[in-house]
Design an enzyme around this catalytic site. Structure first.
Site, mmCIF file in Angstrom:
data_model
loop_
_atom_site.group_PDB
_atom_site.id
_atom_site.type_symbol
_atom_site.label_atom_id
_atom_site.label_comp_id
_atom_site.label_asym_id
_atom_site.label_seq_id
_atom_site.Cartn_x
_atom_site.Cartn_y
_atom_site.Cartn_z
ATOM 1 N N HIS A 1 1.158 -1.200 -0.108
ATOM 2 C CA HIS A 1 0.255 -0.071 -0.022
ATOM 3 C C HIS A 1 0.698 1.779 -0.186
ATOM 4 O O HIS A 1 0.608 2.660 -0.389
ATOM 5 C CB HIS A 1 -1.069 0.221 1.162
ATOM 6 C CG HIS A 1 -2.285 -0.829 1.315
ATOM 7 N ND1 HIS A 1 -3.362 -1.032 0.231
ATOM 8 C CD2 HIS A 1 -1.936 -2.312 1.256
ATOM 9 C CE1 HIS A 1 -4.304 -1.625 0.596
ATOM 10 N NE2 HIS A 1 -3.538 -2.909 0.965
ATOM 11 N N ASP B 1 -0.295 3.714 -2.545
ATOM 12 C CA ASP B 1 -0.394 6.033 -2.128
ATOM 13 C C ASP B 1 0.865 6.448 -2.786
ATOM 14 O O ASP B 1 0.623 7.352 -3.668
ATOM 15 C CB ASP B 1 0.170 5.319 -0.815
ATOM 16 C CG ASP B 1 -0.280 5.670 -0.208
ATOM 17 O OD1 ASP B 1 -1.659 4.615 -0.354
ATOM 18 O OD2 ASP B 1 -0.301 5.575 0.971
ATOM 19 N N GLU C 1 -8.482 3.524 -6.018
ATOM 20 C CA GLU C 1 -8.412 4.477 -7.503
ATOM 21 C C GLU C 1 -9.207 5.101 -7.913
ATOM 22 O O GLU C 1 -8.843 5.357 -9.539
ATOM 23 C CB GLU C 1 -7.766 2.817 -7.699
ATOM 24 C CG GLU C 1 -8.835 2.176 -8.393
ATOM 25 C CD GLU C 1 -9.671 0.770 -7.390
ATOM 26 O OE1 GLU C 1 -9.800 0.002 -7.762
ATOM 27 O OE2 GLU C 1 -9.047 1.047 -6.506
#
Length: 557
Positions: free
Chosen positions: A446, A450, A477
């Site tokens: 993750h 980001d 997204e």
């Protein structure tokens, strides 16, 4: 400096192509020209030597033949009886023994014919005074010498062009008359003419008065005709025994006025024999060589252009790889190591320089991100303290903290504001969804997800040229773009630009077929029957679904 803006930049490819073509073709052309010139000289020397040997040989053969015929006349003159008119059998025997002779006549001391015999059995007139003023008779009467005549034609004795061989009739030192044998030109020249024809040469025989005794078929002369200026030139250049034969290049010998090489010798009886070779004989062998050299030059040129094309393609691909790497660094990415390994060695220093520059840019970008993170931390701390007092205000925050774009609430407020504006016609919406983003998070984590979201947002911003366009991240997204005063066509163009910029960002994503991050976009524009903004948003979502169903990495309406 105004003029410098209009000057066309010089092309490395064009200069390289011209240089290689010149370097390859110029030596080949010079070598070919030297080779052809050498071959021409060698062929010319061989032709001259062959003409020299052949013309001397044929002149000797003709001289020997005439002397053998003349010896027969001398023998006949010595053995004739007192009254030769009564001895026709002897003349007939000589004609039989020497088949080249067509007739023999005997004249008395006054030049009157007293006996005549024809090889074909024809009855011929015994003309009075026939030889009285002729050279052969005068040579026999005054100098007691045999003689070879020039070419002549006696209509009373037939249509043949003949030459004569004579001998005086002597009894002791007293002149009693002369004998003369007529030899047709065809019989005299048959062997020599056939020999010249086998070599594709022409044969010319000229007598002492510059009249044509014999001319082969390809020459423009006729028997008994005047040989003219060309005959005079040949006579002046004719070599005698022991002298080198001089070659002439003349026009006016051959039919058609083509140039020809000629060599002439003067025979022992004063005649001039010439062999003539058409200049085309030297040109004909060169044509296959010229064709072969032209083919060689063509193949060389094709090979040069083939190598150039391959090198141009390699250079173009290498430059494109470097440009892609630079564009990746602009958005915080890295240069693809696998692509860099395929670069030629000459471009490795440039690639290393770009990589070093990119590292510095990434370091600067990381510092900026760190500062932003620290600032976000400060803001978060302040926000947390404010949340204790104004929790409601915190809940109404309009900005997405990760990407810096509007969040869902801010996007809805912007939609309501634009929809309520009566001057906001036309209006378009883009619905964006990052392809296979869940796989990206599963594969890279993750935290990298980001980073990818921030780079993605930056790529989308770079594709939106209009100041009024609103970019928002409703969640995950998914992103949306509100485009006031934008037609459907303009919105489609903007969507295509967004797809291209995301691809150019070159965000690696090994869990996709293309190996990089892509986006699917749905495009919708306001229609006259839309009751509210939600109808427009629903059509954009439906178009997004069609883009994903159609294979992703595309825009759909």
């Amino acid at each position: 400096m105004a003029g410098s803006g209009t000057r066309k930049p010089w092309s490395l490819r064009r200069r390289l192509a011209l240089g290689l073509v010149a370097a390859a073709l110029l030596p080949a052309i010079l070598f070919s020209a030297a080779l052809l010139a050498t071959q021409w000289r060698r062929d010319h020397q061989n032709l001259s030597a062959a003409l020299d040997a052949s013309v001397r040989l044929n002149a000797g053969l003709i001289d020997d033949f005439l002397e053998s015929q003349q010896a027969a006349m001398r023998l006949l003159a010595e053995t004739l009886p007192e009254h030769p008119e009564d001895d026709g059998i002897r003349l007939a025997n000589v004609l039989h023994a020497y088949p080249a002779m067509i007739r023999i006549l005997v004249v008395d001391t006054g030049g009157d014919v007293v006996a005549i015999r024809d090889a074909r059995g024809r009855e011929l007139a015994q003309l009075s005074g026939l030889g009285r003023n002729e050279d052969w008779f005068l040579a026999a009467r005054d100098r007691f010498r045999p003689y070879v005549t020039n070419v002549y034609h006696r209509p009373a004795y037939g249509s043949e062009a003949v030459v004569g061989v004579s001998a005086p009739i002597l009894r002791g030192m007293e002149f009693k008359g002369a004998v003369l044998a007529a030899i047709p030109v065809e019989s005299l020249m048959r062997q020599s003419a056939e020999s010249a024809a086998r070599s594709q040469w022409e044969l010319l025989l000229i007598d002492r008065d510059n009249r044509v005794i014999f001319a082969s078929h390809g020459l423009r002369f006729r028997t008994l005709g005047d040989a003219g200026a060309a005959g005079g030139a040949l006579a002046r250049s004719a070599a005698t025994s022991g002298q080198p034969v001089r070659e002439l290049r003349l026009g006016g010998l051959l039919k058609g006025d083509a140039l020809a090489y000629a060599q002439a010798v003067r025979m022992r009886n004063g005649w001039v024999l010439a062999l003539v070779a058409p200049r085309q004989q030297l040109l004909a062998p060169l044509l296959p060589r010229i064709a072969l050299l032209a083919a060689l030059l063509t193949v060389t040129l094709l090979c040069v252009f083939g190598v150039l094309g391959l090198q141009w393609r390699t250079l173009g691909q290498s430059i494109e790889a470097l440009a892609q790497g630079l564009r990746g660094y602009v958005l915080g990415g890295r240069m693809d190591a696998r692509r860099m390994r395929r670069l030629p060695g000459e471009l490795e220093p440039l690639a290393e320089g770009i990589e070093a520059l990119g590292e510095r840019m990434n370091a600067a970008y990381a510092k900026v991100q760190q500062v932003l993170g620290e600032r976000e931390q400060v803001i978060a701390e302040r926000t947390e303290s404010l949340n204790l007092a104004v929790s409601e205000l915190s809940l109404q925050s309009r900005t997405d903290a990760l990407t810096g774009v509007l969040n869902y609430r801010g996007f809805r407020e912007a939609c309501d504001q634009v929809w309520a504006d009566p001057d906001s016609q036309p209006l378009a919406v883009l619905a964006l969804d990052i392809d296979h983003f869940k796989r990206y998070n599963d594969l890279y984590g993750h935290a990298e997800g980001d980073v990818a979201l921030r780079r993605f947002a930056g790529a989308v911003r770079s594709a939106l040229f209009r100041s009024g366009d609103v970019l928002a991240r409703p969640g995950g997204e998914e992103f949306s773009v509100l485009m006031p005063d934008c037609t459907f066509r303009q919105a489609m163009q903007a969507a295509e630009r967004v797809c291209a910029r995301v691809r150019e960002a070159d965000i690696s994503h090994d869990a996709t077929p293309s190996g990089r991050l892509t986006v699917s976009i749905g495009v919708a524009a306001r229609e006259s029957d839309d009751a509210d903004i939600d109808a427009l948003l629903k059509r954009a979502d439906a178009a997004l679904y069609r883009a994903k169903s159609g294979g992703r990495d595309r825009a759909s309406a």
